[in-house]
Design an enzyme around this catalytic site. Structure first.
Site, short mmCIF file in Angstrom:
data_model
loop_
_atom_site.label_atom_id
_atom_site.label_comp_id
_atom_site.label_asym_id
_atom_site.label_seq_id
_atom_site.Cartn_x
_atom_site.Cartn_y
_atom_site.Cartn_z
N ARG A 1 0.59 5.14 -13.51
CA ARG A 1 1.30 6.19 -14.24
C ARG A 1 0.87 7.60 -13.83
O ARG A 1 1.62 8.55 -13.98
CB ARG A 1 1.08 6.05 -15.76
CG ARG A 1 1.51 4.71 -16.29
CD ARG A 1 1.32 4.60 -17.79
NE ARG A 1 -0.06 4.73 -18.24
CZ ARG A 1 -0.99 3.78 -18.15
NH1 ARG A 1 -0.69 2.63 -17.59
NH2 ARG A 1 -2.22 3.98 -18.62
N THR B 1 -9.33 -9.10 -22.25
CA THR B 1 -8.94 -7.70 -22.11
C THR B 1 -7.51 -7.49 -22.58
O THR B 1 -7.18 -6.49 -23.21
CB THR B 1 -9.09 -7.24 -20.64
OG1 THR B 1 -10.46 -7.33 -20.26
CG2 THR B 1 -8.62 -5.80 -20.46
N CYS C 1 1.89 -8.02 17.99
CA CYS C 1 2.19 -9.42 17.67
C CYS C 1 3.01 -10.06 18.78
O CYS C 1 3.75 -9.40 19.51
CB CYS C 1 2.93 -9.53 16.34
SG CYS C 1 4.58 -8.78 16.34
N ARG D 1 -4.99 1.90 -7.67
CA ARG D 1 -3.99 0.89 -8.02
C ARG D 1 -2.83 0.89 -7.03
O ARG D 1 -2.30 -0.16 -6.67
CB ARG D 1 -3.46 1.13 -9.44
CG ARG D 1 -4.45 0.80 -10.53
CD ARG D 1 -3.83 1.03 -11.91
NE ARG D 1 -4.79 0.72 -12.97
CZ ARG D 1 -4.50 0.78 -14.26
NH1 ARG D 1 -3.28 1.13 -14.65
NH2 ARG D 1 -5.42 0.48 -15.17
N GLU E 1 5.02 -0.30 16.98
CA GLU E 1 5.31 -0.22 18.41
C GLU E 1 6.82 -0.14 18.66
O GLU E 1 7.29 0.62 19.53
CB GLU E 1 4.76 -1.45 19.15
CG GLU E 1 3.26 -1.66 18.97
CD GLU E 1 2.94 -2.63 17.84
OE1 GLU E 1 2.11 -3.52 18.07
OE2 GLU E 1 3.53 -2.48 16.74
N HIS F 1 8.03 -2.94 13.32
CA HIS F 1 6.61 -2.64 13.48
C HIS F 1 6.45 -1.30 14.20
O HIS F 1 7.40 -0.76 14.76
CB HIS F 1 5.93 -3.76 14.26
CG HIS F 1 5.85 -5.04 13.49
ND1 HIS F 1 5.19 -6.16 13.96
CD2 HIS F 1 6.33 -5.39 12.26
CE1 HIS F 1 5.26 -7.13 13.08
NE2 HIS F 1 5.96 -6.69 12.04
N LEU G 1 -1.41 -1.60 -17.18
CA LEU G 1 -1.79 -1.91 -15.79
C LEU G 1 -0.80 -1.37 -14.77
O LEU G 1 -0.56 -1.97 -13.72
CB LEU G 1 -1.95 -3.43 -15.61
CG LEU G 1 -2.95 -4.12 -16.55
CD1 LEU G 1 -2.98 -5.62 -16.27
CD2 LEU G 1 -4.35 -3.53 -16.40
N CYS H 1 6.48 -7.91 19.04
CA CYS H 1 6.36 -6.58 19.64
C CYS H 1 6.09 -6.65 21.14
O CYS H 1 6.53 -5.78 21.91
CB CYS H 1 5.24 -5.79 18.96
SG CYS H 1 5.61 -5.37 17.24
N GLU I 1 -10.13 -5.13 -12.85
CA GLU I 1 -10.47 -4.12 -13.86
C GLU I 1 -10.99 -4.73 -15.16
O GLU I 1 -11.01 -4.08 -16.19
CB GLU I 1 -9.25 -3.23 -14.13
CG GLU I 1 -8.93 -2.30 -12.97
CD GLU I 1 -8.18 -1.05 -13.40
OE1 GLU I 1 -8.25 -0.67 -14.57
OE2 GLU I 1 -7.52 -0.46 -12.53
#
Length: 326
Positions: A208, A197, A71, A185, A46, A44, A205, A80, A276
């Site tokens: 790119r 779709t 945490c 994305r 920290e 993490h 999806l 942490c 989407e």
């Protein structure tokens, strides 16, 4: 604290299901170390910042700044708070509390119990905005949901499908806007479409046009109509959600699918979704008022006929709608 935000933002899209966290250690008016969480399972922010300090005695005269409460529970990495206490740091400044039930104020209490001066709430609104996906996941018990579509000047999102254009995506937006969508994305953990779709456009999806990771692909397919030879199934990084998988019985309330699907995705620790389409799927989210943002591209193109754009209903104040002209 602003520096913490800047550092944390470097990892947007890469820390799921963990939050974005940056840490700065200051002695006097000088930053002596900094770090940010880069990926779930790794150190993490920290811990990274503390480990980078060569002269550990400097820490006893320093202040640690972090945008989210440290945490105090053991997950894939040690707590942490344990290292902060051990380091000898006497002052900790925190942007906001962690909404995770395993932390949520317990980290602050642990630090105070060990004689550390703690200040909470510095730039709190910005700290919460930075981790809005993380807060939504833990407080609403569902992913953060962004609905996105592009529509023609006459209110259609795609032309009528025929043998010539079936299985092909018809782009209404300019290239610069497609690049922007691919940036989105990368930022979200997953991308979602409905089965129609998939049948109509056979979309990849993937990310790119913008450097970085591609999102987890999700398809809503209640009656299992998807063609498994579609591009969607050519990677392992997907979730195919059907009535059978959700154990939904025939003749159930039509709204039950979305409710159960979001519960399923929450249990899979999916923190955010970029929806989407198509129009039917997006409309379900709108009608059931289960979303956080809407992003609409409006274009000058006319289609005359085809699939109508979703209809916006009355929305809540916290739900954001942004229009982009393309």
């Amino acid at each position: 604290m602003q520096r913490c935000f800047d550092l944390a933002f470097k990892s947007q899209g890469y820390t799921y299901p963990n939050p974005l966290v940056g840490c700065v250690i200051v002695r006097g008016q000088k930053i002596i170390s900094e770090g940010w969480h880069k990926k779930a399972g790794e150190d993490h922010a920290e811990v990274i910042a503390i480990k980078k300090v060569k002269e550990k005695k400097e820490l006893k005269k320093s202040t640690l700044y972090v945008n989210l409460e440290p945490c105090c529970h053991k997950g894939k990495t040690p707590p942490c708070t344990e290292l902060i206490i051990k380091s000898g740091i006497q002052n900790v400044v925190i942007g906001c509390l962690d909404p995770n039930i395993n932390v949520n104020g317990k980290g602050v209490k642990e630090l105070i119990k060990n004689g550390i001066n703690v200040l909470v709430g510095v730039c709190m609104e910005k700290a919460m905005e930075l981790n809005k996906r993380f807060f939504c996941f833990h407080e609403k018990k569902r992913p953060y949901i962004i609905l996105k579509w592009a529509e023609s000047r006459d209110g259609f999102i795609s032309p009528k499908k025929n043998t010539k254009n079936k299985g092909k995506v018809n782009y209404l937006t300019k290239m610069k806007d497609r690049v922007l969508v691919h940036k989105w994305r990368r930022e979200e953990e997953s991308i979602l479409i409905g089965v129609q779709t998939l049948i109509d456009d056979n979309p990849k999806l993937t990310n790119r046009y913008f450097q970085g990771r591609s999102p987890v692909k999700i398809i809503f397919d209640p009656n299992n109509r998807a063609d498994e030879n579609s591009d969607f199934f050519k990677s392992k990084n997907y979730l195919h959600i059907t009535n059978k998988k959700l154990k939904i019985k025939k003749n159930s309330n039509k709204n039950i699918f979305l409710k159960e699907a979001l519960k399923f995705l929450y249990n899979k620790e999916i923190s955010s979704i970029l929806v989407e389409g198509g129009s039917f799927t997006i409309q379900q989210f709108i009608d059931q008022k289960v979303f956080d943002e809407i992003r609409i591209f409006r274009t000058n193109k006319k289609l005359i006929s085809g699939t109508r754009a979703p209809i916006l209903r009355k929305i809540n104040e916290e739900q954001k709608v942004k229009i982009y002209n393309s």
